[in-house]
Design a protein around this motif. Sequence first.
Motif, PDB file in Angstrom:
ATOM      1  N   GLU A  59      38.715  -2.394  48.469  1.00 50.78           N
ATOM      2  CA  GLU A  59      37.596  -1.785  49.179  1.00 50.78           C
ATOM      3  C   GLU A  59      36.512  -1.263  48.243  1.00 50.78           C
ATOM      4  N   MET A  60      36.708  -1.371  46.950  1.00 50.29           N
ATOM      5  CA  MET A  60      35.735  -0.845  45.994  1.00 50.29           C
ATOM      6  C   MET A  60      34.480  -1.707  45.985  1.00 50.29           C
ATOM      7  N   THR A  61      33.338  -1.046  46.068  1.00 51.20           N
ATOM      8  CA  THR A  61      32.051  -1.741  46.039  1.00 51.20           C
ATOM      9  C   THR A  61      31.494  -1.747  44.621  1.00 51.20           C
ATOM     10  N   GLN A  62      30.421  -2.504  44.453  1.00 48.67           N
ATOM     11  CA  GLN A  62      29.776  -2.570  43.150  1.00 48.67           C
ATOM     12  C   GLN A  62      29.178  -1.210  42.767  1.00 48.67           C
ATOM     13  N   SER A  63      28.649  -0.468  43.747  1.00 47.57           N
ATOM     14  CA  SER A  63      28.061   0.849  43.463  1.00 47.57           C
ATOM     15  C   SER A  63      29.125   1.829  42.981  1.00 47.57           C
ATOM     16  N   GLN A  64      30.270   1.796  43.648  1.00 45.65           N
ATOM     17  CA  GLN A  64      31.359   2.669  43.209  1.00 45.65           C
ATOM     18  C   GLN A  64      31.838   2.283  41.811  1.00 45.65           C
ATOM     19  N   GLN A  96      28.883  -7.635  38.920  1.00 44.08           N
ATOM     20  CA  GLN A  96      29.905  -7.970  39.898  1.00 44.08           C
ATOM     21  C   GLN A  96      30.731  -9.185  39.488  1.00 44.08           C
ATOM     22  N   GLU A 151      36.283  -7.710  38.592  1.00 45.94           N
ATOM     23  CA  GLU A 151      37.237  -8.539  39.306  1.00 45.94           C
ATOM     24  C   GLU A 151      38.660  -7.996  39.172  1.00 45.94           C
ATOM     25  N   ALA A 164      38.854  -4.929  41.352  1.00 42.83           N
ATOM     26  CA  ALA A 164      38.725  -5.292  42.765  1.00 42.83           C
ATOM     27  C   ALA A 164      40.047  -5.760  43.339  1.00 42.83           C
ATOM     28  N   ASN A 215      30.102   0.909  39.476  1.00 42.14           N
ATOM     29  CA  ASN A 215      29.083   1.339  38.508  1.00 42.14           C
ATOM     30  C   ASN A 215      29.218   2.836  38.208  1.00 42.14           C
TER      31      ASN A 215
END
Length: 335
Positions: free
Chosen positions: A80-85, A66, A72, A75, A87
């Motif tokens: 709205e993008m998460t770390q899981s998405q 992250q 970054e 992002a 990945n």
Amino acid sequence: MISVTVLALLGMALSGYLFSSRFIFSKYRLSKYQGHHLLYKCLGIGLVVFGLSAALFALTWPFTSQSSLAFEFLARAFPEMTQSQFNLYSILLLGIIGADMFARLLNRVIFRSFYILYSDSKNDATYGSTSHSLTINQQASETDPALTNDRRGKPKRPLLKKRSDYLLDLIVYKKCTDNGYITHVIDTFLSPSPLLLTLDTRRCYVCYPNEVKTPLDHQEDQELSIIPLCSGYRDDKDMCLELTTVYEDVLIELSRTPDEYRALSEVDRKKAVAVLESHKITISYQRVVSIASFDESKYLNFKVHENRRRKEIFSGRKVDEDERHSDLIDVPSSE
């Protein structure tokens, strides 16, 4: 946005398709799968690629976490993008790129291995004849030391490499195709021997395959290029083969040995190739009724017995017709 599950499936299917369409041992088989079979085949390979990509992604976690610059940067574009998405997208992208690169790398290793075998065994009984049969119209140029050898007299690697790649591609294609005509032609092309082609017009050619091409976009090749040795037709009554035309100038050029070609001047070599090129014929596979191997001695021996038997059959039919005709004449009329 597209559902994560749908995107993952599309990414795996695309990576599986890229690998299958690039890899030498699977690209000609891919066209045989249709509908859901093709989808499942691509997904199955894509799942393996996805697993390898996930393992590689885990090893590079310090660069993709992250706090990484890549996360970054994205992002800012997608707040709205998460770390899981992130990945998942990274693994899918890595799999798509990796599938294409890995297939090309495997191809390079396989072609290189075959090139070493081909160059070491060029004069061996297994591969010695194939080097002479890549394309019949290149026989003169293949024996030209200026084209095939370097300054030290050793074979040029680029030319040998191109030939070995072409041969391996034909060998793999022959194993994958279901077309008996193409298989027979490739066998004759790799181990030179005359073919007898019968067309739908009853026209016949005794010939050598001039060039065999693997299909583009994994579609079956629809044309065959040949150099005729002689031609004729099949009789419309009994379909027996009658050879009427012999191409003497072609036979003269093909009867030359490599040493005789080397003794020719550059101008004469070009003339020899021009003679073969001028007789080249391209035929659609759809017009070919049958393909058979041809042996001149067996044909001449068979022809003697065939002609004798044809006379017996025709004379027998003539006698039967005369007898039936006489029986009709002798029948008494009713009173």
